[in-house]
Design a protein around this motif. Structure first.
Motif, PDB file in Angstrom:
ATOM      1  N   LEU A 247      14.519  59.976  42.066  1.00 43.27           N
ATOM      2  CA  LEU A 247      13.877  58.614  41.594  1.00 43.27           C
ATOM      3  C   LEU A 247      13.617  58.896  39.896  1.00 43.27           C
ATOM      4  CD1 LEU A 247      11.575  56.583  43.725  1.00 43.27           C
ATOM      5  CD2 LEU A 247      13.495  55.836  42.511  1.00 43.27           C
TER       6      LEU A 247
ATOM      7  N   SER B  18      16.757  59.480  37.685  1.00 43.48           N
ATOM      8  CA  SER B  18      17.405  58.491  37.463  1.00 43.48           C
ATOM      9  C   SER B  18      17.001  57.245  37.186  1.00 43.48           C
ATOM     10  CB  SER B  18      18.409  58.226  38.872  1.00 43.48           C
ATOM     11  OG  SER B  18      17.491  57.868  39.912  1.00 43.48           O
ATOM     12  N   GLY B  19      15.372  57.167  36.913  1.00 46.15           N
ATOM     13  CA  GLY B  19      14.983  55.811  36.575  1.00 46.15           C
ATOM     14  C   GLY B  19      15.195  55.064  37.600  1.00 46.15           C
ATOM     15  N   GLY B  20      15.339  55.218  38.863  1.00 47.89           N
ATOM     16  CA  GLY B  20      15.603  54.108  40.048  1.00 47.89           C
ATOM     17  C   GLY B  20      17.219  53.674  40.051  1.00 47.89           C
ATOM     18  N   ALA B  21      17.870  54.061  38.844  1.00 47.68           N
ATOM     19  CA  ALA B  21      19.279  53.323  38.526  1.00 47.68           C
ATOM     20  C   ALA B  21      20.096  54.568  38.280  1.00 47.68           C
ATOM     21  CB  ALA B  21      19.242  52.460  37.509  1.00 47.68           C
ATOM     22  N   ALA B  22      20.697  55.155  39.481  1.00 51.96           N
ATOM     23  CA  ALA B  22      21.641  56.324  39.354  1.00 51.96           C
ATOM     24  C   ALA B  22      22.826  55.927  38.720  1.00 51.96           C
ATOM     25  CB  ALA B  22      21.829  56.828  40.593  1.00 51.96           C
ATOM     26  N   GLY B  23      23.355  56.643  38.036  1.00 52.24           N
ATOM     27  CA  GLY B  23      24.693  56.414  37.375  1.00 52.24           C
ATOM     28  C   GLY B  23      25.796  57.409  37.436  1.00 52.24           C
TER      29      GLY B  23
ATOM     30  N   PRO C 196      10.411  50.667  42.473  1.00 41.72           N
ATOM     31  CA  PRO C 196      11.833  50.471  41.648  1.00 41.72           C
ATOM     32  C   PRO C 196      12.764  51.183  42.294  1.00 41.72           C
ATOM     33  CG  PRO C 196      10.502  52.089  40.841  1.00 41.72           C
ATOM     34  CD  PRO C 196       9.757  51.797  42.263  1.00 41.72           C
ATOM     35  N   SER C 197      12.878  51.071  43.670  1.00 44.44           N
ATOM     36  CA  SER C 197      13.613  52.182  44.243  1.00 44.44           C
ATOM     37  C   SER C 197      15.182  51.760  44.299  1.00 44.44           C
ATOM     38  CB  SER C 197      13.450  52.290  45.727  1.00 44.44           C
ATOM     39  OG  SER C 197      13.498  50.982  46.456  1.00 44.44           O
ATOM     40  N   ASN C 198      15.541  50.597  43.792  1.00 41.87           N
ATOM     41  CA  ASN C 198      17.007  50.439  43.709  1.00 41.87           C
ATOM     42  C   ASN C 198      17.266  49.701  42.466  1.00 41.87           C
ATOM     43  OD1 ASN C 198      16.804  47.459  44.149  1.00 41.87           O
ATOM     44  ND2 ASN C 198      16.362  47.909  46.258  1.00 41.87           N
ATOM     45  N   ALA C 199      18.480  49.618  42.113  1.00 38.94           N
ATOM     46  CA  ALA C 199      19.021  49.030  40.932  1.00 38.94           C
ATOM     47  C   ALA C 199      18.567  47.667  40.735  1.00 38.94           C
ATOM     48  CB  ALA C 199      20.677  49.224  41.009  1.00 38.94           C
TER      49      ALA C 199
ATOM     50  N   VAL D   4      15.098  47.695  39.573  1.00 38.16           N
ATOM     51  CA  VAL D   4      15.210  48.117  38.035  1.00 38.16           C
ATOM     52  C   VAL D   4      15.363  47.165  37.285  1.00 38.16           C
ATOM     53  CG1 VAL D   4      15.809  49.873  36.278  1.00 38.16           C
ATOM     54  CG2 VAL D   4      15.343  50.464  38.812  1.00 38.16           C
TER      55      VAL D   4
ATOM     56  N   SER E 299      27.635  51.925  34.372  1.00 39.44           N
ATOM     57  CA  SER E 299      27.349  52.550  35.818  1.00 39.44           C
ATOM     58  C   SER E 299      27.704  51.684  36.941  1.00 39.44           C
ATOM     59  CB  SER E 299      26.021  53.172  35.917  1.00 39.44           C
ATOM     60  OG  SER E 299      25.333  52.677  37.018  1.00 39.44           O
TER      61      SER E 299
ATOM     62  N   MET F  41      25.927  50.692  39.214  1.00 35.48           N
ATOM     63  CA  MET F  41      24.679  50.245  39.771  1.00 35.48           C
ATOM     64  C   MET F  41      24.175  48.979  38.764  1.00 35.48           C
ATOM     65  SD  MET F  41      24.003  51.891  42.374  1.00 35.48           S
ATOM     66  CE  MET F  41      25.493  52.619  42.761  1.00 35.48           C
TER      67      MET F  41
ATOM     68  N   TRP G  60      22.140  51.410  31.626  1.00 37.47           N
ATOM     69  CA  TRP G  60      23.332  51.689  32.408  1.00 37.47           C
ATOM     70  C   TRP G  60      24.652  52.502  31.854  1.00 37.47           C
ATOM     71  CZ3 TRP G  60      20.973  50.167  36.496  1.00 37.47           C
ATOM     72  CH2 TRP G  60      20.032  49.035  36.838  1.00 37.47           C
TER      73      TRP G  60
ATOM     74  N   LYS H 290      24.724  58.364  30.088  1.00 37.84           N
ATOM     75  CA  LYS H 290      23.542  58.923  29.357  1.00 37.84           C
ATOM     76  C   LYS H 290      23.993  60.543  28.929  1.00 37.84           C
ATOM     77  CE  LYS H 290      20.599  56.589  32.262  1.00 37.84           C
ATOM     78  NZ  LYS H 290      20.197  56.434  33.774  1.00 37.84           N
TER      79      LYS H 290
END
Lengths: 316, 347
Positions: free
Chosen positions: A141, A144-149, B49-52, B55, B326, B328, B344, B347
Motif C-alpha cells: 500500500l 503504491s500509495g494505494g494506486a498501483a500502476g 485508501p485501499s483502492n484506486a 485514493v 495507469s 487504475m 497515475w 513513476k
C-alpha cells in the motif's frame, strides 16, 4: 491389484495423488456433462494456466508444511511482487533484469526474516507469517500509495499468457519448477533433511541435521516460489493492482493438505499438492458454471482443509 | 485566472454529464443553525485508501481544499485503515480539533453512528457520503445512485442486443450493499426483457483476475454469449481481456476505469466495438464538501441528496481515456492534469 501397483499407490511421498487424479476425472466428467465446451483443448489449457500460479505457490507451501510449519505470507508476497514488478517494468523488456532482481531480493529478505524468526527465535510459524503478511500488505500500500500502476513487459506477458511448445508458458514454467521441486525433495540431501526436520526436530538434530538452516531455507524457497507466481499473475493481468480476487493463502493451504501432506510435518510431498491445485481450479470453474457464490466457495475450501485433516489424523 | 481554471475544469466534467442533483426527500437543512462566515476548518474521515477509487476521492478533496484557501483555512484527513475502532477515535479527534464541517465515509453503516451523533451534538455540520452512516441525526446524506449503475448498464446492454439473447453477469463483492444494489437494479431491468437469458453469474470482487477467470469459464461452457453485464472497471477489463483472448468479443458494460477504457478505445478503432459505463465519480467527496459549504453560506440544501451518474460511452471514450496513465486511473476527474500525472503517470 498387483502388489507393485499397490505399493506405488501407497507410497507416502505421493500422498493423495491417486485419489485426487480420480477426483479430477470425476469433476471433468461432470463439467463435460453440464457444458461440453469446458473439455475443449483451449478451455483445458486455460484451466491449467489458471492453476499454474496456485501450483507454484504450493511448492513453497508444501515445503513449509512438510517442515512442520506453514507460510501464510504467500499471497501477500505474490501481490507485492506484482505491484513492484509492474511499476519497475513499465511495459519495457529493458527493465526485466531490474524487476527480477528487486523482487527476488525482497522475497529472499522476507523469507530470511520468516525463517530466522521461526528457526532461531522460536516464534510460532502461524503467528510469524501472518504478521509478515500484514506487514507486506501495508508495504504494498505504501509503495503504491494505494494506486498501483505500471505494466508487464512483453517477456513477463509471455510468461503469463504466451504459449511454448503448444502449452501455455505458465504451465511450462510450473512443470519445470515442479520437476526441480520433486528432485530436490526426494533425491538430494537438503530434501531428506527437510523431511527429517518435519518428522521430528529432536532426532533430526541428533542425527546431525542443521535444523535452523533447513527451516530458513524452506521459508526463503517459499517466498521465492510466491515471487515466481507473482510474475506469472502479473503477466496474466498485464498490470499492477492491489485488487486481487483470489485468496492464495487459503487455497494454497487447502491444496497442500488435500494433497496429503501432513500438517504435523515430515509426511507427504509435492505430487499431491500439484494435482490438488489442478483439482481446486477445476472445482472453482465448475462452481462458477453452476452458479455457486463466493461465500459457499470459501466454505468448500475450508471444508476441504477440515476433511483432509480429519482423514490424515485417522490414517495415523 | 483561478476562476477560469475552475470554469474549464467544470466544463470538461460536463463532457461526462457532470452529476446533477436529484432530491430524495424534500426536507431542508436548517441553514440558520450552521451559517457562519468563512474561512472554515474541514475534516474528512476516510475508511481506508485501499483502492484506486478511494485514493482519487481523497486527492480530489485535497485539491479543492488547497485551491479554496479563501473558504477553508485548515483541513484534516484521517484514514481508519478499514478499522471501526480507529475510525471512532479519528472522529473523536476531529471533534476535538473543532472542525466546522465533517465528511464521513464509514467503515460500518451502524457501528460509528454514536460518534457521528456526538459530532452533530457538538454543533458540527456532518455530511455522510460514499459509504453511508445510517443515522437520522446526520446533517446531510449524499447518496450515490448505486442501483442506477446496475439499471442503466443493464438498460443499455438489453437495448444493444435487441432485447433478446444470452448474457453473463459479473457482480462485485457479495454481501456489500453497493454490489447488491447494483445487482438488484440490473435484475429489475431484466424483468422487462423475458427473452434475455442469464447463462452465467459470478461475484468477482470487482477484480481483474477473478473477472477474467470467471469469463474464461463461461466462454468455455457457453457456445453463445451475446453480452456481458458488470458493475466494475477491473471486472469489465478482465472479462473483456478473456473475450479478446478467446476471439469472441461482445458488448460489455462496466464502470469508468482507465484500464477498461484503454482496451475499449483500441477495439473501437479496430472493429467498431461498443461498450457503456454508468459511473459514480470519485469526486463525490468534492460534491459532499460543496453541499456543506452551501449550508455554511446560508443557501438552502436538501438533507437527502442523491447524485446522478456520469456516463462513458462510444461518444466520449476516446476523449476520456488516458493511454499515458495507469489502468487504475478513474477517467472521471476534476483534478488538474499535473496532479493526475503525479498520481497515475509513469513513476
Amino acid at each position: 491389484m498387483p502388489p507393485r501397483l499397490k505399493k506405488f499407490i501407497r507410497n507416502p511421498a505421493l500422498g493423495n495423488t491417486v485419489p485426487i487424479v480420480c477426483l479430477i476425472g470425476v469433476l471433468l466428467a461432470a463439467a463435460g456433462t453440464i457444458a461440453p465446451g469446458l473439455l475443449a483443448r483451449s478451455s483445458l489449457f486455460n484451466l491449467l494456466r489458471l492453476a499454474a500460479p496456485l501450483g507454484i505457490i504450493c511448492i513453497g507451501q508444501t515445503a513449509a508444511i512438510l517442515s512442520g510449519g506453514v507460510d501464510l505470507s504467500v499471497g501477500s508476497v505474490a501481490i507485492l511482487t506484482n505491484v513492484v514488478a509492474a511499476n519497475i517494468l513499465q511495459g519495457r523488456d529493458a527493465n526485466n533484469l531490474e524487476a527480477f532482481a528487486v523482487c527476488a531480493g525482497q522475497a529472499v529478505l522476507i523469507g530470511l526474516v520468516n525463517g530466522l524468526a521461526v528457526a532461531c527465535v522460536g516464534i510460532n510459524p502461524f503467528v510469524m507469517t501472518l504478521a509478515m503478511s500484514i506487514v507486506i500488505q501495508g508495504a504494498a500500500l505504501v509503495y503504491s500509495g494505494g494506486a498501483a500502476g505500471g505494466a508487464a513487459s512483453p517477456l513477463v506477458k509471455f510468461m503469463g499468457v504466451g504459449t511454448t511448445a503448444g502449452l501455455p508458458t505458465a504451465v511450462v514454467i510450473w512443470l519445470v519448477l515442479s520437476a526441480v521441486t520433486l528432485f530436490v525433495l526426494h533425491f538430494t540431501t537438503p530434501g531428506r533433511r527437510l523431511y527429517a526436520t518435519g518428522a521430528n526436530r529432536k532426532t533430526a538434530r541428533l542425527s546431525g541435521v542443521n535444523v535452523p538452516a533447513t527451516l530458513v531455507l524452506v521459508y526463503v524457497a517459499s517466498a521465492l516460489s510466491s515471487m515466481a507466481a507473482g510474475f506469472v499473475v502479473t503477466g496474466n493481468m498485464g498490470v499492477g493492482t492491489l485488487e486481487w480476487g483470489f485468496d492464495y493463502r487459503l487455497i494454497s493451504m487447502a491444496a497442500v493438505i488435500m494433497g496429503g501432506t501432513s500438517f504435523a510435518g515430515g509426511q507427504g510431498g509435492y505430487a499431491g499438492s500439484f494435482v490438488s491445485a489442478i483439482a481446486l481450479i477445476v472445482l472453482n470453474s465448475l462452481l462458477t458454471i453452476v452458479r455457486v457464490g463466493e461465500p459457499v466457495r470459501q466454505m468448500i475450501y475450508g471444508g476441504v482443509i477440515l476433511i483432509s485433516l480429519w482423514a490424515s489424523t485417522r490414517k495415523r | 485566472m483561478r476562476k477560469f481554471v475552475w470554469f474549464v475544469r467544470f466544463a470538461l466534467a460536463a463532457v461526462l454529464c457532470l452529476p446533477g442533483v436529484a432530491s430524495a426527500a424534500e426536507e431542508l437543512v436548517n441553514s440558520a443553525k450552521y451559517q457562519k462566515a468563512p474561512p472554515y476548518v474541514v475534516g474528512l474521515s476516510n475508511v481506508s485508501p485501499s483502492n484506486a477509487f478511494k485514493v482519487a476521492m481523497v486527492e480530489e478533496f485535497k485539491a479543492v481544499c488547497e485551491e479554496r484557501k479563501d473558504l477553508i483555512k485548515a483541513y484534516y484527513i484521517t484514514d481508519a485503515g478499514g478499522q471501526i475502532a480507529k475510525q471512532i477515535s479519528d472522529i473523536e479527534d476531529l471533534i476535538a480539533r473543532k472542525v466546522d464541517i465533517l465528511l464521513v465515509t464509514a467503515a460500518s453503516p451502524t457501528a460509528i453512528s454514536p460518534v457521528v451523533e456526538k459530532a452533530v451534538e457538538a454543533g458540527i455540520l456532518v455530511v455522510t457520503f460514499d459509504n453511508l452512516v445510517e443515522t437520522d441525526k446526520v446533517t446531510i446524506r449524499v447518496e450515490a445512485n448505486e442501483s442506477g449503475i446496475g439499471t442503466q448498464n443493464m438498460e443499455w446492454l438489453a437495448k444493444k442486443i435487441g432485447g433478446k439473447g444470452k448474457i453473463v453477469m459479473l457482480g462485485g463483492i457479495k454481501g456489500t450493499s453497493s454490489a447488491q444494489l447494483r445487482w438488484d437494479g440490473a435484475l429489475a431491468v431484466l424483468k422487462k426483457y423475458p427473452d434475455i437469458e442469464v447463462v452465467g453469474e459470478a461475484w468477482v470482487n470487482w477484480a481483474f483476475d477473478k473477472g477474467k477467470a470467471a469469463m474464461e469459464s463461461f466462454l468455455a461452457a457457453n457456445p453463445v454469449i451475446d453480452g456481458v453485464w458488470t458493475d466494475g472497471g477491473g471486472s469489465a477489463q478482465g472479462a473483456l481481456t478473456a473475450m479478446i483472448e478467446a476471439g469472441r468479443v461482445v458488448p460489455i458494460v462496466g464502470t469508468a476505469s482507465n484500464g477498461f477504457a484503454k482496451i475499449w478505445s483500441k477495439l473501437k478503432a479496430e472493429s467498431g466495438f461498443e461498450a457503456y459505463c454508468a459511473t459514480n465519480p470519485p469526486y463525490c467527496s468534492v460534491l459532499a464538501l460543496n453541499f456543506a459549504l452551501d449550508v455554511m453560506a446560508g443557501k438552502p440544501v436538501q438533507r437527502h441528496i442523491r447524485t446522478d451518474l456520469a456516463i462513458m460511452d462510444n461518444g466520449n471514450v476516446d476523449v476520456l481515456v488516458r493511454p499515458d496513465f495507469s489502468d487504475m486511473f478513474w477517467v472521471d476527474t476534476l483534478l488538474s492534469d499535473e496532479k493526475n500525472k503525479e498520481l497515475w503517470g509513469s513513476k
